[in-house]
Design a protein around this motif. Structure first.
Motif, PDB file in Angstrom:
ATOM      1  N   LYS A  72       0.809  -1.263  -0.090  1.00 45.84           N
ATOM      2  CA  LYS A  72       0.113  -0.162  -0.092  1.00 45.84           C
ATOM      3  C   LYS A  72       0.626   1.245   0.096  1.00 45.84           C
ATOM      4  N   ASP A  73       1.981   1.402   0.802  1.00 45.40           N
ATOM      5  CA  ASP A  73       2.485   2.539   0.868  1.00 45.40           C
ATOM      6  C   ASP A  73       3.287   3.009  -0.244  1.00 45.40           C
ATOM      7  N   LEU A  74       3.842   1.797  -0.932  1.00 43.53           N
ATOM      8  CA  LEU A  74       4.745   1.800  -2.198  1.00 43.53           C
ATOM      9  C   LEU A  74       3.876   2.369  -3.289  1.00 43.53           C
ATOM     10  N   LYS A  75       2.578   1.625  -3.386  1.00 40.70           N
ATOM     11  CA  LYS A  75       1.596   1.891  -4.443  1.00 40.70           C
ATOM     12  C   LYS A  75       1.140   3.486  -4.266  1.00 40.70           C
ATOM     13  N   SER A  76       1.087   4.040  -2.889  1.00 45.42           N
ATOM     14  CA  SER A  76       0.613   5.390  -2.817  1.00 45.42           C
ATOM     15  C   SER A  76       1.587   6.162  -3.415  1.00 45.42           C
ATOM     16  N   LYS A  77       3.042   5.916  -3.182  1.00 51.72           N
ATOM     17  CA  LYS A  77       3.826   6.894  -3.707  1.00 51.72           C
ATOM     18  C   LYS A  77       4.067   6.565  -5.173  1.00 51.72           C
ATOM     19  N   ILE A  78       3.935   5.437  -5.615  1.00 56.21           N
ATOM     20  CA  ILE A  78       3.900   5.506  -7.344  1.00 56.21           C
ATOM     21  C   ILE A  78       2.843   6.191  -7.804  1.00 56.21           C
ATOM     22  N   GLU A  80       1.438   8.954  -6.667  1.00 55.46           N
ATOM     23  CA  GLU A  80       1.675  10.293  -6.559  1.00 55.46           C
ATOM     24  C   GLU A  80       2.562  10.541  -7.955  1.00 55.46           C
ATOM     25  N   VAL A  81       3.642   9.588  -8.118  1.00 57.30           N
ATOM     26  CA  VAL A  81       4.737   9.956  -9.156  1.00 57.30           C
ATOM     27  C   VAL A  81       3.942   9.856 -10.412  1.00 57.30           C
ATOM     28  N   GLU A  82       3.185   8.859 -10.565  1.00 52.14           N
ATOM     29  CA  GLU A  82       2.833   8.521 -11.861  1.00 52.14           C
ATOM     30  C   GLU A  82       1.384   9.317 -12.249  1.00 52.14           C
ATOM     31  N   ASN A  83       0.822   9.914 -11.087  1.00 54.74           N
ATOM     32  CA  ASN A  83      -0.477  10.468 -11.549  1.00 54.74           C
ATOM     33  C   ASN A  83      -1.600   9.282 -11.792  1.00 54.74           C
ATOM     34  N   VAL A  84      -1.575   8.202 -11.103  1.00 50.43           N
ATOM     35  CA  VAL A  84      -2.546   7.418 -11.588  1.00 50.43           C
ATOM     36  C   VAL A  84      -3.202   6.845 -10.013  1.00 50.43           C
ATOM     37  N   SER A  85      -4.178   6.107 -10.133  1.00 56.38           N
ATOM     38  CA  SER A  85      -4.809   5.693  -8.966  1.00 56.38           C
ATOM     39  C   SER A  85      -4.045   4.386  -8.307  1.00 56.38           C
ATOM     40  N   PRO A  86      -4.090   4.046  -7.351  1.00 60.80           N
ATOM     41  CA  PRO A  86      -3.494   2.962  -6.535  1.00 60.80           C
ATOM     42  C   PRO A  86      -4.045   1.517  -7.218  1.00 60.80           C
ATOM     43  N   GLU A  87      -5.276   1.658  -7.607  1.00 56.03           N
ATOM     44  CA  GLU A  87      -5.898   0.457  -8.409  1.00 56.03           C
ATOM     45  C   GLU A  87      -5.284   0.345  -9.768  1.00 56.03           C
ATOM     46  N   GLN A  88      -4.486   1.031 -10.202  1.00 62.04           N
ATOM     47  CA  GLN A  88      -3.956   1.117 -11.644  1.00 62.04           C
ATOM     48  C   GLN A  88      -2.571   0.467 -11.727  1.00 62.04           C
ATOM     49  N   ILE A  89      -2.180   0.082 -10.190  1.00 66.73           N
ATOM     50  CA  ILE A  89      -0.629  -0.315 -10.104  1.00 66.73           C
ATOM     51  C   ILE A  89      -0.567  -1.692  -9.528  1.00 66.73           C
ATOM     52  N   ILE A 236      12.614  -5.369  -7.487  1.00 68.81           N
ATOM     53  CA  ILE A 236      11.278  -5.073  -7.637  1.00 68.81           C
ATOM     54  C   ILE A 236      10.916  -3.965  -8.994  1.00 68.81           C
ATOM     55  N   GLY A 237       9.741  -3.879  -9.227  1.00 69.42           N
ATOM     56  CA  GLY A 237       9.364  -3.262 -10.439  1.00 69.42           C
ATOM     57  C   GLY A 237       7.617  -3.312 -10.428  1.00 69.42           C
ATOM     58  N   TYR A 238       7.198  -2.415 -11.297  1.00 77.38           N
ATOM     59  CA  TYR A 238       5.605  -2.268 -11.215  1.00 77.38           C
ATOM     60  C   TYR A 238       5.283  -2.278 -12.778  1.00 77.38           C
ATOM     61  N   GLY A 239       3.803  -2.231 -12.678  1.00 77.88           N
ATOM     62  CA  GLY A 239       3.062  -2.270 -13.951  1.00 77.88           C
ATOM     63  C   GLY A 239       1.910  -1.266 -13.518  1.00 77.88           C
ATOM     64  N   GLN A 263      10.312  -2.597  -0.654  1.00 78.18           N
ATOM     65  CA  GLN A 263       9.126  -1.719  -0.715  1.00 78.18           C
ATOM     66  C   GLN A 263       9.585  -0.560  -0.262  1.00 78.18           C
ATOM     67  N   LYS A 264      10.407  -0.659   0.761  1.00 78.54           N
ATOM     68  CA  LYS A 264      10.856   0.563   1.538  1.00 78.54           C
ATOM     69  C   LYS A 264      12.038   1.404   0.783  1.00 78.54           C
ATOM     70  N   ALA A 265      12.791   0.496   0.141  1.00 81.86           N
ATOM     71  CA  ALA A 265      13.727   1.143  -0.544  1.00 81.86           C
ATOM     72  C   ALA A 265      13.320   1.753  -1.681  1.00 81.86           C
ATOM     73  N   ALA A 266      12.307   1.245  -2.416  1.00 88.29           N
ATOM     74  CA  ALA A 266      11.736   1.783  -3.423  1.00 88.29           C
ATOM     75  C   ALA A 266      11.135   3.109  -3.300  1.00 88.29           C
ATOM     76  N   ILE A 267      10.462   3.127  -2.202  1.00 86.85           N
ATOM     77  CA  ILE A 267      10.026   4.558  -1.750  1.00 86.85           C
ATOM     78  C   ILE A 267      10.989   5.661  -1.408  1.00 86.85           C
ATOM     79  N   ALA A 268      11.857   5.178  -0.795  1.00 88.08           N
ATOM     80  CA  ALA A 268      13.260   6.258  -0.653  1.00 88.08           C
ATOM     81  C   ALA A 268      13.869   6.773  -1.705  1.00 88.08           C
ATOM     82  N   SER A 269      13.927   5.612  -2.734  1.00 90.49           N
ATOM     83  CA  SER A 269      14.453   5.959  -3.942  1.00 90.49           C
ATOM     84  C   SER A 269      13.482   7.032  -4.921  1.00 90.49           C
ATOM     85  N   LEU A 270      12.300   6.978  -4.689  1.00 95.44           N
ATOM     86  CA  LEU A 270      11.450   7.782  -5.569  1.00 95.44           C
ATOM     87  C   LEU A 270      11.385   9.073  -4.912  1.00 95.44           C
ATOM     88  N   ASN A 271      11.706   9.204  -3.528  1.00 93.01           N
ATOM     89  CA  ASN A 271      11.808  10.392  -2.851  1.00 93.01           C
ATOM     90  C   ASN A 271      12.815  11.230  -3.238  1.00 93.01           C
TER      91      ASN A 271
END
Length: 368
Positions: A72-78, A80-89, A236-239, A263-271
């Protein structure tokens, strides 16, 4: 010993080999008794991950607990970055797993896939494993020829793979190229746009993902944390896609497929946007440095929009690769991609690139 069970493996598996990753530094050191190794084989970020990522990993606790299965936390950050809803990730154990999930969801012995020659080998492997017929379309100037793709699309086509930029050639498709192609095919066909190296692209006409996602519900875009983010070891990756499509794919996804540290590392990197921008700038500078060196050596190469360069050598690429290993440089031979005289070289730090050029000159001289 009786092994008759091997007669009953699924169709397609008998014709494939396990994916061969680039040689490790440890293996080469041991095999050739070397003390200095420069690895430029697997398109990793030579600068490594953000210091914020290292801090998160060093302070991680609760390793005895399962990760958040939904991320959930990572999808929330993605989101925000991608300007899509969490349900799209959808999250994956590397973007490779997302490609596998898509293939598992839509490919079978009764369906077909389409992808380009000289494109990421996983597209072919994923199709073969599921017994699907696939069309490997001839390339155009080492890149995707989408007009020829259309010639191979039929009522059995379920998946089309597009790598942008393409690995291993570094070629790219413009936004208009992709939009025109999507308009020409049926909405019943899923189009996967693999953007593992998108951060490195510096062209004004590159793909605008949100416009495509808003217009085409049959598109899945995949992205990776293994390249510019420097998280290759964490997998780690995403669609991203239409929420209904992602929901179907999540039914196939394994529980707890992405570990908590990743998951936590990916959030830190996006930040850490500044660090990512610095990685892009370093790659651009070093890419030009390597271009200049290769020009001086009169070697041909494919102009790249990634963090790697595909170089044409006057000799067999596998032999060049083997000689470079003996000199402490690990690159990637790509005869598997039907490019027997090419090698793929990751763009490294300046001292790594200088070392590579020095050893490449020595190797080519020894072949004459």
């Amino acid at each position: 010993m009786n092994k008759k069970y091997l007669q009953h493996i699924n169709p397609g598996i008998d014709s494939i080999r396990p994916y061969e990753a680039g040689k490790s530094i440890e293996d080469v050191m041991k095999e050739y008794n070397l003390k200095k190794i420069v690895k430029l084989a697997s398109n990793e970020n030579s600068l490594g991950p953000s210091p914020k990522v290292i801090e998160v990993i060093n302070n991680f606790q609760n390793i005895h607990l399962y990760p958040d299965g939904d991320g959930k936390d990572l999808k929330s950050k993605i989101s925000e970055v991608e300007n899509v809803s969490p349900e799209q990730i959808i999250l994956g154990n590397g973007s490779n797993e997302v490609l596998e999930i898509i293939s598992q969801t839509f490919l079978s012995a009764q369906s077909e896939s389409v992808f380009s020659k000289h494109a990421f080998v996983v597209y072919k492997l994923a199709s073969k494993v599921r017994g699907s017929k696939f069309h490997e379309v001839d390339a155009k100037s080492w890149g995707h020829d989408l007009d020829k793709f259309l010639e191979h699309v039929n009522e059995k086509t379920r998946l089309i793979f597009i790598a942008n930029p393409n690995n291993p050639t570094g070629t790219y498709l413009s936004h208009d190229d992709i939009v025109n192609f999507l308009k020409a095919i049926s909405n019943e066909i899923i189009v996967v746009i693999d953007l593992a190296y998108f951060e490195y692209v510096k062209t004004d006409d590159y793909i605008r993902t949100n416009e495509i996602l808003n217009e085409f519900s049959n598109v899945v875009i995949t992205k990776s944390f293994s390249k510019i983010h420097g998280l290759s070891a964490l997998r780690i990756g995403y669609g991203i896609g239409n929420a209904d499509l992602i929901e179907i794919m999540n039914r196939v996804r394994q529980p707890f497929n992405v570990n908590a540290i990743a998951q936590k590392a990916a959030i830190a990197s996006l930040n850490d946007v500044d660090y990512l921008n610095a990685s892009v700038e370093s790659n651009s500078i070093e890419r030009e440095y390597l271009y200049n060196c290769l020009d001086e050596m009169s070697l041909k190469y494919i102009p790249s929009q990634g963090n790697f360069i595909c170089i044409e050598t006057p000799f067999n690429g596998k032999k060049i690769f083997e000689e470079l290993l003996k000199k402490g440089v690990i690159v990637r031979p790509i005869e598997l991609y039907e490019m027997p005289n090419h090698i793929r070289v990751t763009i490294g730090k300046r001292f790594e690139n200088e070392f590579f050029i020095e050893k490449l000159k020595q190797t080519l001289k020894s072949f004459k």
